[in-house]
Design an enzyme around this catalytic site. Structure first.
Site, PDB file in Angstrom:
ATOM      1  N   HIS A  12       0.812  -1.232   0.000  1.00 41.23           N
ATOM      2  CA  HIS A  12       0.000   0.000   0.000  1.00 41.23           C
ATOM      3  C   HIS A  12       0.845   1.281   0.000  1.00 41.23           C
ATOM      4  O   HIS A  12       0.441   2.289   0.589  1.00 41.23           O
ATOM      5  CB  HIS A  12      -0.956  -0.014   1.194  1.00 41.23           C
ATOM      6  CG  HIS A  12      -0.265  -0.001   2.540  1.00 41.23           C
ATOM      7  ND1 HIS A  12      -0.699  -0.707   3.622  1.00 41.23           N
ATOM      8  CD2 HIS A  12       0.833   0.659   2.972  1.00 41.23           C
ATOM      9  CE1 HIS A  12       0.085  -0.494   4.654  1.00 41.23           C
ATOM     10  NE2 HIS A  12       1.022   0.337   4.292  1.00 41.23           N
ATOM     11  N   HIS A  59      -1.201   5.193   9.605  1.00 38.77           N
ATOM     12  CA  HIS A  59       0.135   5.812   9.626  1.00 38.77           C
ATOM     13  C   HIS A  59       0.080   7.220  10.204  1.00 38.77           C
ATOM     14  O   HIS A  59       0.789   8.108   9.772  1.00 38.77           O
ATOM     15  CB  HIS A  59       0.715   5.900   8.217  1.00 38.77           C
ATOM     16  CG  HIS A  59       0.841   4.584   7.511  1.00 38.77           C
ATOM     17  ND1 HIS A  59      -0.242   3.832   7.144  1.00 38.77           N
ATOM     18  CD2 HIS A  59       1.932   3.895   7.097  1.00 38.77           C
ATOM     19  CE1 HIS A  59       0.181   2.727   6.536  1.00 38.77           C
ATOM     20  NE2 HIS A  59       1.484   2.746   6.502  1.00 38.77           N
ATOM     21  N   HIS A 192      10.388  -3.964   4.090  1.00 36.64           N
ATOM     22  CA  HIS A 192      10.918  -2.619   3.890  1.00 36.64           C
ATOM     23  C   HIS A 192      11.232  -1.963   5.228  1.00 36.64           C
ATOM     24  O   HIS A 192      10.660  -2.322   6.251  1.00 36.64           O
ATOM     25  CB  HIS A 192       9.980  -1.726   3.056  1.00 36.64           C
ATOM     26  CG  HIS A 192       8.635  -1.396   3.644  1.00 36.64           C
ATOM     27  ND1 HIS A 192       7.701  -2.350   4.010  1.00 36.64           N
ATOM     28  CD2 HIS A 192       8.041  -0.205   3.905  1.00 36.64           C
ATOM     29  CE1 HIS A 192       6.601  -1.748   4.447  1.00 36.64           C
ATOM     30  NE2 HIS A 192       6.785  -0.440   4.421  1.00 36.64           N
ATOM     31  N   GLU A 239       4.368  -4.995   8.787  1.00 31.55           N
ATOM     32  CA  GLU A 239       2.992  -4.891   8.270  1.00 31.55           C
ATOM     33  C   GLU A 239       2.490  -6.228   7.717  1.00 31.55           C
ATOM     34  O   GLU A 239       1.287  -6.374   7.443  1.00 31.55           O
ATOM     35  CB  GLU A 239       2.916  -3.839   7.164  1.00 31.55           C
ATOM     36  CG  GLU A 239       3.080  -2.420   7.678  1.00 31.55           C
ATOM     37  CD  GLU A 239       3.244  -1.396   6.551  1.00 31.55           C
ATOM     38  OE1 GLU A 239       3.154  -0.196   6.836  1.00 31.55           O
ATOM     39  OE2 GLU A 239       3.477  -1.795   5.382  1.00 31.55           O
TER      40      GLU A 239
END
Lengths: 283, 114
Positions: A12, A59, A192, A239
């Site tokens: 995303h 976030h 990441h 995530e």
């Protein structure tokens, strides 16, 4: 009872929102990413879900450190997107499915997941971009139930706990007295890391093993501590918890069989190894 | 958790970081609003005072140094909103933290896919 059709795990990255807005889907940088969604859209066109439950992580749009829930479930008739501060376009509101929201909330609390419930909830790119990737044209044809899992502030919920949460959500869907078809989305990852001297960390071998495990051995990732997951997948790679919850939701009901509809894996978009996996529940 | 070996170049945003970084993160969270971003640009010092940033946090903001911002308790997600004010993307931020040029940093990402 409602029908649980399957699940879609997807990355995303905010930059996707910019690329959609500018129409860059066929540019060489973006094409290997966007083309992955074509077979999944085709499948969705056949199974035609009415509602999607979206496991995602906020976030810093709806939640801040003043009040940071570990698990929060949306119970709104409408979810607004809003300015996230870094310049990606704001999308129109999404329609909620309040009936399924409360079915999930009631089931979760009964199963001792004491969730935060939200009758107002801004949804950020992590919730909105998967919907835009899966249904790019016109108004979103599905209603949504967003389920937010904290990945901002440690301690994060353990992978095994997130798996159990997902399983309980699946049970809630399976027991929902409705003629609707439901799909589950896991939004995030894959490996990441944005922060620190280790920024740019990507772990292809781990990601591919994780994606494979969701087909063959869905509990595989629950063996790892959060520290181990950060080490392997990066600080934001955690995530993958969203994918784990999503997959666990399919292990309920008559049987647990799934078939792979499609998968894609591409490095990099922004600083991220991107993954896409669609599974159909076959029992 | 503290007993586990530290992961090099990685600062998990735990209770300790959340505690020391609260003012800084609260300021960065405010940058969700265009009006607040403009107010910050118009007078950075006054804006930082309004959020009661510590001396270390203010210095890190002035220097636009991401590693210093993390050391001062900044969280990646909120710091990204600060970086957005200057049109910096994640490769700019990654390059700065790793001491690479942006092109070198992007090449490293590409190499991870091989």
């Amino acid at each position: 009872m409602a029908k649980l059709a399957g699940c879609i795990g997807t990355s995303h990255i905010p930059a996707i929102g910019g690329a959609i807005h500018k129409g860059l889907q066929q540019e060489p940088y973006w094409k290997p990413f966007f083309d992955g969604y074509l077979p999944v859209r085709e499948w969705l066109g056949k199974v035609r879900p009415d509602v999607v439950v979206v496991f995602y992580n906020d976030h810093g749009l709806n939640f801040f450190l003043d009040k940071m829930p570990t698990f929060a479930v949306g119970a709104a008739a409408q979810y607004d997107n809003a300015d996230e501060g870094w310049g990606i376009p704001t999308l129109p509101p999404f329609k909620g499915c309040v009936d399924l929201s409360w079915q999930i909330i009631n089931t979760l609390v009964e199963q001792e997941f004491d969730v935060v419930t939200c009758q107002e909830m801004l949804v950020d790119h992590a919730c909105t971009l998967p919907l835009k990737l899966l249904w790019p044209e016109g108004a979103c044809p599905v209603t949504v139930v967003p389920v937010c899992i904290n990945t901002v502030q440690f301690p994060l919920p353990k992978a095994s706990r997130v798996y159990a949460l997902g399983k309980a959500v699946g049970a809630a869907i399976a027991a929902w007295d409705s003629s609707k078809t439901v799909a589950v989305i896991g939004s995030g990852g894959l490996s990441h890391q944005l922060d620190g001297e280790r920024a740019g960390h990507i772990n292809k071998a781990f990601d591919l093993q994780f994606m494979d495990s969701l087909l063959t051995n869905p509990e595989w990732a629950t063996q790892f501590s959060m520290h181990e997951l950060v080490e392997k997948a990066g600080t934001q790679g955690v995530e993958l918890l969203m994918w784990l919850a999503m997959r666990a939701a399919l292990t309920t009901g008559e049987g647990a069989a799934v078939r792979k509809v499609h998968s894609n894996y591409h490095i990099p978009i922004s600083n991220t190894a991107t993954g896409l996996l669609a599974l159909e529940k076959t029992d | 958790m503290k007993s586990a070996a530290k992961i090099p170049g990685t600062t998990p945003f735990d209770g300790e970081q959340a505690k020391i970084g609260y003012a800084l993160n609260k300021m960065c969270f405010s940058f969700n609003s265009a009006e607040n971003r403009s107010a910050f640009r118009a007078d950075e010092e006054a804006y930082m005072r309004r959020y009661r940033l510590t001396a270390a946090q203010s210095a890190a903001i002035r220097s636009r140094n991401v590693l210093q911002l993390i050391a001062a308790g900044g969280n990646a997600y909120y710091l990204a909103k600060f970086a957005g004010i200057f049109g910096l993307d994640m490769q700019d931020i990654g390059a700065q933290q790793t001491g690479l040029s942006k092109e070198e940093f992007k090449a490293r990402l590409l190499a991870a896919g091989k």
